[in-house]
Design an enzyme around this catalytic site. Structure first.
Site, mmCIF file in Angstrom:
data_model
loop_
_atom_site.group_PDB
_atom_site.id
_atom_site.type_symbol
_atom_site.label_atom_id
_atom_site.label_comp_id
_atom_site.label_asym_id
_atom_site.label_seq_id
_atom_site.Cartn_x
_atom_site.Cartn_y
_atom_site.Cartn_z
ATOM 1 N N ARG A 137 -13.610 -8.417 1.351
ATOM 2 C CA ARG A 137 -12.203 -8.154 1.046
ATOM 3 C C ARG A 137 -11.374 -9.408 1.303
ATOM 4 N NH1 ARG A 137 -10.019 -3.102 1.188
ATOM 5 N NH2 ARG A 137 -8.177 -4.244 0.493
ATOM 6 N N HIS A 165 -7.108 0.710 -6.875
ATOM 7 C CA HIS A 165 -7.338 -0.109 -5.678
ATOM 8 C C HIS A 165 -7.989 -1.418 -6.149
ATOM 9 C CE1 HIS A 165 -7.703 -1.245 -1.650
ATOM 10 N NE2 HIS A 165 -8.453 -0.285 -1.150
ATOM 11 N N GLN A 177 -10.008 -3.775 -3.714
ATOM 12 C CA GLN A 177 -11.331 -3.273 -3.341
ATOM 13 C C GLN A 177 -12.352 -3.608 -4.426
ATOM 14 O OE1 GLN A 177 -12.363 -1.594 -0.392
ATOM 15 N NE2 GLN A 177 -14.317 -2.157 -1.323
ATOM 16 N N CYS A 228 -16.392 1.935 0.241
ATOM 17 C CA CYS A 228 -15.201 1.140 0.544
ATOM 18 C C CYS A 228 -14.731 1.313 1.983
ATOM 19 C CB CYS A 228 -14.072 1.476 -0.427
ATOM 20 S SG CYS A 228 -13.569 3.211 -0.381
ATOM 21 N N ASP A 263 -17.456 7.388 -2.080
ATOM 22 C CA ASP A 263 -16.236 7.313 -1.281
ATOM 23 C C ASP A 263 -15.999 8.688 -0.667
ATOM 24 O OD1 ASP A 263 -13.883 6.412 -0.145
ATOM 25 O OD2 ASP A 263 -12.741 6.338 -2.015
ATOM 26 N N ARG A 309 0.874 -1.177 0.000
ATOM 27 C CA ARG A 309 0.000 0.000 0.000
ATOM 28 C C ARG A 309 0.906 1.219 0.000
ATOM 29 N NH1 ARG A 309 -5.354 1.648 3.350
ATOM 30 N NH2 ARG A 309 -6.133 0.138 1.857
#
Length: 309
Positions: free
Chosen positions: A294, A132, A135, A266, A226, A105
Site C-alpha cells: 500500500r 478502493h 487497494q 485487503c 474480503d 476516506r
C-alpha cells in the site's frame, strides 16, 4: 489555475498513466530497500480526512509522504463536522488552500465527488462504498511481483461484489488480466456497473461471473476475498453470514486453484468467517506483502500526481 487531477476511481487514470504510476512505485520501492528515500515531495503537505477507521491506509500514506520528504496531517470527522458543523464545499475550499493534496476516506462516494468538485488540489479516494483504488494499486503490484508479469494471470474474487472487488475489476480491465467473480445471488455487480468498470479494457482482459466458488478458482493464480460484512452493513451481519458461508476461503477451496496460487485479502480479516487461519497464515498467503505494498503503490501515485502540478 490548472485544474487538479482527482483519483476517485482508477478510471480517472488512462492506461498509460496507470502503468506510469506502477513504474514510479516499483522504482521507489527498489530504492527504499537499498536504503534510499528520494525527497521528491520535499516540503509538500498531505491532508487526510477519515470518516471511517483506518490502519493500513492512514499509516501507508503518512509513512509514504514522510519518506518522500513531505508531511501529513490527520483530520478526523469529529473535528471537522463535515456536512454538519461546516459544509463540504467550505471545508474543501479552505483545506485545499492550505495543503498540496487531500486523501479522503468517506462513507459515501458522492461525498468525495462533491468534495473534489470544489478542491483546488488533487483529491485521492482512500475508500468509499463504491471503490478502493489505492487497494487495487497495491494488489496489482503484489501480483506482478509474484509472477513477474500480469500477462496470463487469472484472479478469482470469492465473496461479496463490493468496493474492493470493483476497483480490482477496473485494474484487471486496464492491465489486461483475467478475473472471475464468484458471489451469491443478490450480491453481484449489475451490468451497468460492469460496463462502467471496464470502459478501458485492454487485450487479455476477461471477466467471468461464476456462482460456484470451487469452479471459480479452478484456473486462478490469485484467490482473493474480503469481509462479508463491511463497515456500515452491521445490521445485515447475521443474514450475510448465512448467505456467504459456502464462499469461505479454506484449504479445501484452495486445493481447487492452480498449484502456484497465492491468497490475497485487503485486511482487516475476520478469521474463521471469510477465510480460515490455515489459509491466511499459509505459505500461499501474501497478505502482509500486499499490505506493505500500500505504501509503495501510493508513493507512486503521490509522486505522479504532485510532480505534475
Amino acid at each position: 489555475m490548472k485544474k487538479p487531477r482527482h483519483i476517485l476511481t482508477l478510471s480517472d487514470l488512462t492506461v498509460d498513466e496507470l502503468k506510469n504510476v506502477f513504474e514510479i512505485a516499483e522504482d521507489l520501492k527498489a530504492k527504499y530497500f537499498q536504503g534510499e528515500r528520494p525527497k521528491r515531495l520535499d516540503g509538500q503537505v498531505l491532508g487526510m480526512i477519515f470518516e471511517k477507521m483506518s490502519l493500513r491506509t492512514r499509516v501507508s500514506f503518512e509513512s509514504g509522504m514522510s519518506a518522500l520528504g513531505g508531511s501529513s496531517m490527520l483530520l478526523e470527522e469529529k473535528h471537522i463536522g463535515l456536512g454538519t458543523r461546516e459544509s463540504v464545499k467550505d471545508v474543501s475550499r479552505v483545506l485545499s488552500s492550505m495543503v498540496d493534496c487531500i486523501v479522503f476516506r468517506a462513507k459515501r462516494h458522492e461525498t468525495v465527488e462533491e468534495f473534489a468538485s470544489y478542491s483546488s488540489v488533487p483529491v485521492i479516494n482512500a475508500l468509499t462504498d463504491k471503490s478502493h483504488p489505492c487497494q487495487a494499486l497495491a494488489d496489482m503490484l503484489t501480483i506482478k511481483e509474484e509472477f513477474g508479469s500480469l500477462e496470463n494471470v487469472c484472479v478469482a474474487w470469492v465473496g461479496d461484489s463490493n468496493n474492493v472487488a470493483a476497483s480490482l475489476v477496473e485494474a484487471c480491465s486496464m492491465l489486461g488480466c483475467k478475473i472471475v467473480i464468484s458471489s451469491p445471488d443478490g450480491y453481484n455487480f449489475s451490468q451497468e456497473e460492469i460496463a462502467a468498470m471496464t470502459g478501458q479494457r485492454q487485450p487479455g482482459f476477461e471477466l467471468a461471473l461464476v456462482k460456484d466458488p470451487r469452479e471459480a478458482v479452478r484456473s486462478a493464480n490469485v484467490v482473493y476475498t474480503d469481509v462479508w460484512v463491511s463497515m456500515g452493513q452491521e445490521s445485515e451481519e447475521e443474514e450475510r453470514k448465512k448467505v456467504f458461508q459456502p464462499y469461505q476461503v479454506n484449504a479445501d477451496l484452495m486445493k481447487n486453484a492452480q498449484r502456484d496460487a497465492i491468497f490475497l485479502h485487503c485486511l482487516p480479516a475476520r478469521r474463521g468467517l471469510e477465510v480460515t487461519d490455515e489459509v491466511i497464515d499459509s505459505p500461499q498467503s501474501r497478505v502482509i506483502q500486499e499490505a506493505a505494498n500500500r505504501m509503495h503503490a501510493q508513493k507512486g501515485l503521490l509522486v505522479w500526481l504532485l510532480e505534475k502540478k
